[in-house]
Design a protein around this motif. Structure first.
Motif, short mmCIF file in Angstrom:
data_model
loop_
_atom_site.label_atom_id
_atom_site.label_comp_id
_atom_site.label_asym_id
_atom_site.label_seq_id
_atom_site.Cartn_x
_atom_site.Cartn_y
_atom_site.Cartn_z
N LEU A 70 -122.92 22.94 19.72
CA LEU A 70 -123.81 23.66 19.24
C LEU A 70 -125.06 24.82 19.92
CD1 LEU A 70 -125.03 20.40 16.20
CD2 LEU A 70 -122.88 22.62 16.35
N VAL A 71 -125.48 25.56 19.08
CA VAL A 71 -125.93 26.53 19.71
C VAL A 71 -127.11 27.35 18.61
CG1 VAL A 71 -125.02 28.83 19.24
CG2 VAL A 71 -126.42 28.84 20.88
N ILE A 72 -128.22 26.72 18.95
CA ILE A 72 -129.56 26.98 18.29
C ILE A 72 -130.06 27.97 18.39
CG2 ILE A 72 -129.97 24.52 17.08
CD1 ILE A 72 -132.32 24.59 18.62
N PHE A 73 -130.65 28.92 17.59
CA PHE A 73 -131.42 30.01 17.76
C PHE A 73 -132.80 30.75 17.26
CE2 PHE A 73 -127.19 31.01 17.99
CZ PHE A 73 -126.90 31.70 18.92
N SER A 74 -133.74 31.21 17.83
CA SER A 74 -135.13 31.83 17.58
C SER A 74 -134.79 33.17 17.25
CB SER A 74 -136.44 31.61 18.07
OG SER A 74 -137.48 31.99 17.62
N ILE A 75 -134.76 33.52 15.58
CA ILE A 75 -134.71 34.67 16.21
C ILE A 75 -135.59 35.51 15.35
CG2 ILE A 75 -132.91 36.36 13.97
CD1 ILE A 75 -131.23 34.50 14.26
N LEU A 76 -136.32 34.59 14.84
CA LEU A 76 -137.89 34.93 14.53
C LEU A 76 -138.53 34.64 15.86
CD1 LEU A 76 -137.94 35.02 10.67
CD2 LEU A 76 -137.49 36.94 11.92
N SER A 77 -139.80 33.54 15.44
CA SER A 77 -140.82 32.93 15.60
C SER A 77 -140.34 31.73 15.80
CB SER A 77 -142.39 32.88 14.94
OG SER A 77 -141.73 32.47 13.42
N LYS A 134 -131.68 36.39 21.93
CA LYS A 134 -132.73 35.59 21.10
C LYS A 134 -132.73 34.16 22.83
CE LYS A 134 -132.86 38.53 18.27
NZ LYS A 134 -133.85 39.07 18.10
N LYS A 135 -134.27 33.67 21.99
CA LYS A 135 -134.22 32.05 22.32
C LYS A 135 -133.35 31.35 21.71
CE LYS A 135 -137.97 29.35 22.83
NZ LYS A 135 -139.37 28.66 22.51
N HIS A 136 -132.69 30.54 22.99
CA HIS A 136 -131.40 29.50 22.15
C HIS A 136 -131.28 28.05 23.10
CE1 HIS A 136 -129.68 32.56 24.99
NE2 HIS A 136 -129.23 31.41 25.29
N ARG A 137 -130.45 27.26 22.63
CA ARG A 137 -130.70 26.00 23.02
C ARG A 137 -129.56 25.55 22.85
NH1 ARG A 137 -136.37 23.29 22.24
NH2 ARG A 137 -138.20 24.92 23.23
N GLY A 180 -133.27 21.70 1.96
CA GLY A 180 -134.91 22.22 1.84
C GLY A 180 -135.11 22.86 2.88
N TYR A 181 -134.40 23.14 4.05
CA TYR A 181 -135.67 23.87 4.78
C TYR A 181 -135.11 25.62 4.28
CZ TYR A 181 -131.72 26.08 7.18
OH TYR A 181 -130.42 26.56 7.64
N SER A 182 -136.64 26.37 4.64
CA SER A 182 -136.20 27.37 4.45
C SER A 182 -135.73 28.56 6.30
CB SER A 182 -137.51 28.14 4.12
OG SER A 182 -138.03 28.02 5.51
N GLN A 183 -135.55 29.93 5.75
CA GLN A 183 -135.09 30.39 6.75
C GLN A 183 -135.86 31.09 7.65
OE1 GLN A 183 -132.53 33.92 4.30
NE2 GLN A 183 -130.63 32.94 4.78
N THR A 184 -137.36 30.61 7.04
CA THR A 184 -137.91 30.82 8.30
C THR A 184 -139.28 30.03 8.28
OG1 THR A 184 -139.47 32.07 6.27
CG2 THR A 184 -137.86 33.38 7.48
N PRO A 185 -138.67 28.46 8.82
CA PRO A 185 -139.04 27.46 8.64
C PRO A 185 -140.90 27.70 9.86
CG PRO A 185 -137.26 27.16 10.12
CD PRO A 185 -137.37 28.48 9.31
N SER A 186 -141.49 26.36 9.18
CA SER A 186 -142.72 26.58 10.14
C SER A 186 -142.80 24.95 10.02
CB SER A 186 -143.84 26.79 9.26
OG SER A 186 -144.08 26.20 7.96
N ASN A 187 -143.70 25.13 11.03
CA ASN A 187 -144.31 23.64 11.30
C ASN A 187 -143.06 23.14 12.50
OD1 ASN A 187 -147.10 24.20 10.60
ND2 ASN A 187 -145.74 23.58 8.49
N GLY A 188 -142.11 23.67 13.18
CA GLY A 188 -141.06 22.74 14.15
C GLY A 188 -140.52 21.89 13.16
#
Length: 140
Positions: free
Chosen positions: A81-88, A128-131, A50-58
């Motif tokens: 695993l690696v997570i990315f912030s591609i947009l905001s 891209k910002k990543h962790r 249910g999350y969107s490709q541009t999630p909000s509110n963290g």
């Protein structure tokens, strides 16, 4: 365990990208691919349906922080695993499939690629910002 995670991830490379996908016959989105790999290896993870490709509110980052263990870049291993912030905000996840001689990542990609790919963790993705994270209980 890490080898099994990578082997399972590699087994779905080339499968189609499907938004919300959680099925090997239908396709996967980025979270669906990671959930599939975890479950095939006996790791219980919380799905982020249910999350969107541009999630909000963290929402995405909060779920990651609550369900995975953070890893320092210098300690990353295949199967992490690696997570990315591609947009905001952070909203994309993939798996490190190898670290030597170069780091590689497998993940579900939409757009013109529209499938699960495995490629070098190159300049575009590094910019891209990543962790980095690992599944809880996976040994160093």
């Amino acid at each position: 365990m890490r080898e099994d995670l990578v082997k399972t991830m590699n087994s779905i490379v080339g499968k189609p990208f499907k938004d919300g996908g959680r099925n090997i016959d239908y396709g996967f989105d980025c979270v669906g691919a990671i959930v599939y790999v975890a479950e095939k290896n006996g790791i219980q993870v919380k799905d982020l349906k249910g999350y969107s490709q541009t999630p909000s509110n963290g929402f995405f980052l909060e779920a990651i922080e609550n369900n995975l263990e953070k890893v320092k870049k210098e300690n990353v291993k295949a199967g992490d695993l690696v997570i990315f912030s591609i947009l905001s905000e952070f909203h994309h996840i993939g798996m490190i499939t190898k670290t030597e001689p170069q780091m590689w990542i497998a993940h579900a990609v939409s757009g013109t690629t529209n499938k699960i790919v495995d490629h070098e963790f190159g300049q575009y993705w590094q910019s891209k910002k990543h962790r980095f994270y690992k599944f809880k209980g996976i040994e160093e």
